[in-house]
Design an enzyme around this catalytic site. Structure first.
Site, short mmCIF file in Angstrom:
data_model
loop_
_atom_site.label_atom_id
_atom_site.label_comp_id
_atom_site.label_asym_id
_atom_site.label_seq_id
_atom_site.Cartn_x
_atom_site.Cartn_y
_atom_site.Cartn_z
N ARG A 136 30.40 -15.19 32.28
CA ARG A 136 30.50 -15.89 31.01
C ARG A 136 31.25 -15.08 29.94
O ARG A 136 30.98 -13.94 29.66
CB ARG A 136 29.08 -16.17 30.56
CG ARG A 136 28.93 -16.52 29.13
CD ARG A 136 27.55 -16.08 28.72
NE ARG A 136 27.25 -16.54 27.39
CZ ARG A 136 26.73 -15.76 26.46
NH1 ARG A 136 26.51 -14.50 26.68
NH2 ARG A 136 26.44 -16.25 25.29
N ARG A 172 43.69 -17.41 20.61
CA ARG A 172 42.56 -18.33 20.46
C ARG A 172 42.71 -19.27 19.26
O ARG A 172 42.27 -20.42 19.29
CB ARG A 172 41.27 -17.50 20.37
CG ARG A 172 40.04 -18.15 19.76
CD ARG A 172 39.40 -19.15 20.68
NE ARG A 172 38.16 -19.66 20.14
CZ ARG A 172 38.06 -20.61 19.20
NH1 ARG A 172 39.12 -21.12 18.68
NH2 ARG A 172 36.86 -21.01 18.78
N TYR A 183 20.19 -28.50 23.45
CA TYR A 183 21.18 -28.50 22.36
C TYR A 183 21.25 -29.86 21.67
O TYR A 183 21.34 -29.95 20.45
CB TYR A 183 22.57 -28.12 22.87
CG TYR A 183 22.73 -26.64 23.09
CD1 TYR A 183 22.61 -25.75 22.03
CD2 TYR A 183 23.01 -26.11 24.34
CE1 TYR A 183 22.76 -24.38 22.22
CE2 TYR A 183 23.16 -24.75 24.54
CZ TYR A 183 23.03 -23.89 23.47
OH TYR A 183 23.17 -22.54 23.65
O1 CP3 Z 1 34.34 -16.58 30.28
C1 CP3 Z 1 34.41 -17.65 29.69
O2 CP3 Z 1 34.92 -17.75 28.56
C2 CP3 Z 1 33.90 -18.83 30.42
C3 CP3 Z 1 33.81 -20.05 29.64
C4 CP3 Z 1 32.48 -20.39 29.03
C5 CP3 Z 1 32.28 -20.62 27.64
N1 CP3 Z 1 31.04 -21.12 27.45
C6 CP3 Z 1 33.29 -20.43 26.58
C7 CP3 Z 1 32.81 -20.13 25.22
C8 CP3 Z 1 31.30 -20.68 29.67
C9 CP3 Z 1 30.96 -20.55 31.13
C10 CP3 Z 1 30.40 -21.16 28.66
C11 CP3 Z 1 29.08 -21.67 28.97
C12 CP3 Z 1 28.12 -21.84 27.89
N2 CP3 Z 1 28.31 -22.34 26.64
C13 CP3 Z 1 26.75 -21.58 28.06
C14 CP3 Z 1 26.11 -21.13 29.33
C15 CP3 Z 1 26.24 -19.68 29.53
C16 CP3 Z 1 25.39 -18.89 28.57
O3 CP3 Z 1 25.95 -18.36 27.64
O4 CP3 Z 1 24.18 -18.85 28.77
C17 CP3 Z 1 26.13 -21.87 26.83
C18 CP3 Z 1 24.66 -21.69 26.52
C19 CP3 Z 1 27.12 -22.37 25.95
C20 CP3 Z 1 26.96 -22.83 24.54
C21 CP3 Z 1 27.72 -21.95 23.64
N3 CP3 Z 1 29.08 -22.06 23.43
C22 CP3 Z 1 27.25 -20.83 22.89
C23 CP3 Z 1 25.81 -20.37 22.82
C24 CP3 Z 1 28.36 -20.27 22.25
C25 CP3 Z 1 28.37 -18.99 21.45
C26 CP3 Z 1 28.73 -19.09 20.02
C27 CP3 Z 1 29.30 -17.76 19.59
O5 CP3 Z 1 30.47 -17.75 19.15
O6 CP3 Z 1 28.60 -16.74 19.71
C28 CP3 Z 1 29.49 -21.04 22.60
C29 CP3 Z 1 30.89 -20.83 22.18
C30 CP3 Z 1 31.76 -20.30 23.25
N4 CP3 Z 1 31.90 -20.85 24.49
C31 CP3 Z 1 32.61 -19.16 23.16
C32 CP3 Z 1 33.29 -19.07 24.38
C33 CP3 Z 1 34.35 -18.09 24.79
C34 CP3 Z 1 32.71 -18.25 21.93
C35 CP3 Z 1 33.96 -18.01 21.28
C36 CP3 Z 1 34.81 -19.13 20.78
O7 CP3 Z 1 34.34 -20.04 20.07
O8 CP3 Z 1 36.00 -19.02 21.08
#
Ligand code: CP3
Length: 324
Positions: free
Chosen positions: A2, A15, A126
């Protein structure tokens, strides 16, 4: 796994500042982001750059992802009428950009591509909470207070995960991962009654594809046996349970994914490299040469982690003899 790319300067450079959902809708950009950590670290698989709320967003439920916070829903799921906001996903029409990203990465990468979906429970949490939650109070209230509606919602979300995963496999994904990130908030009997049947249906629906199926959660030590009963080929564990203890509980043949604590990788490389090396060695020692082990960070990369530390981790794992 992840968010492997999150701490990379080359990721931040392309990004942009909008919602991640806009980036995901651009297959060229998403394919490039998926490939960045593969190039930088030389990891053995690429994980699709997408998000677990993409299918719900694509059918018009009304969910966004706020930078630094996570999924955000303006009008959270509350009542039976809200089921209409979750019509069945038609991947070719609703998420063609995800499939195009998979195809592009498959074309360009030398490593297998892992597709994924959110598990019904974690996506439901969510949609019901509206924002990341610590207690999952609204989710549990609906689950226990309106069990019929809960199962209807979980049915729809399981169907959505199945359609999404099947479409990613058809586009070329070599493995799939079901993210039930927050299932660890449930007691074993609650998980068994309200979640297990739905996750099991997802895995059963994928069985005939013969593609390896990974089941991921965090803080799931007490429900690992039940999660295994859902039928995946690989069980993901975080750092809270040692790898050898997980195999003791689940059986010696169990294929595990895990489980370095990402937080120990924080800090500048020159100060913490020895600490991280010792922890990596410990994970590998606890696996004891078992062929069924996918090494990873128990809950993915934190944005503050110095990429140099992760380069060393990958080198160390690759240098480790497989059958020691
Ligand atoms: O390596 C990767 O980037 C794989 C892609 C990926 C993302 N989200 C991209 C992302 C994967 C596999 C996920 C899954 C995901 N998303 C999960 C399951 C895995 C886990 O973390 O337990 C969950 C719970 C989510 C929901 C979600 N999306 C959260 C909690 C967040 C974090 C918010 C933050 O910025 O801290 C996101 C946003 C997110 N998804 C980012 C990325 C790379 C963060 C950065 C951005 O917005 O570019």
């Amino acid at each position: 796994m992840r968010q492997a790319g999150r701490s990379l300067p080359e990721y931040r450079a392309i990004r942009g500042s909008g919602s991640i959902l806009e980036v995901i809708a651009d297959p060229k950009l998403s394919a490039e982001i998926t490939l960045q950590p593969v190039r930088r670290y030389g990891v053995d698989a690429a994980i699709l750059y997408s998000d677990i709320v993409v299918p719900a967003h694509a059918v018009g439920f009304g969910v966004d992802v706020k930078p630094g916070i996570g999924p955000f829903v303006e009008s959270p799921f509350e009542r039976a009428a809200d089921l209409q906001r979750l019509r069945p996903l038609e991947p070719d029409i609703d998420t063609p950009y995800v499939l195009e990203t998979v195809r592009r990465v498959v074309e360009e990468a030398d490593v297998p591509v892992i597709g994924f979906a959110g598990a019904p429970f974690t996506v439901a949490s969510y949609l019901i909470e509206g924002a990341p939650s610590r207690t999952y109070g609204r989710t549990k209230a609906l689950m226990l207070g309106d069990t019929g509606l809960w199962h209807d919602l979980m049915d729809r979300l399981a169907d959505m995960a199945i359609s999404s995963l099947c479409s990613q496999i058809a586009a070329g994904a070599s493995a799939v991962q079901l993210f039930d990130s927050w299932a660890g908030t449930l007691s074993p009997p609650t998980y068994e009654k309200y979640v297990l049947p739905h996750s099991r249906r997802v895995f059963e629906s994928l069985a005939e594809t013969r593609v390896p199926r990974i089941h991921f959660g965090v803080g799931t030590s007490e429900i690992l046996g039940l999660m295994t009963a859902a039928g995946a080929d690989v069980i993901g564990i975080d750092w809270r349970i040692p790898l050898d203890e997980a195999r003791r509980r689940l059986g010696p043949e169990t294929v595990l994914q895990g489980n370095l604590d990402p937080a120990i990788c924080l800090g500048p490389a020159d100060q913490i490299e020895a600490v991280v090396a010792a922890e990596v060695a410990d994970v590998l020692a606890r696996n004891d040469g078992h062929p069924g082990h996918v090494f990873n960070l128990g809950h993915g990369v934190l944005p503050e982690i110095d990429p140099v530390v992760l380069e060393r981790v990958v080198e160390q794992v690759h240098a480790h003899p497989l059958d020691s």
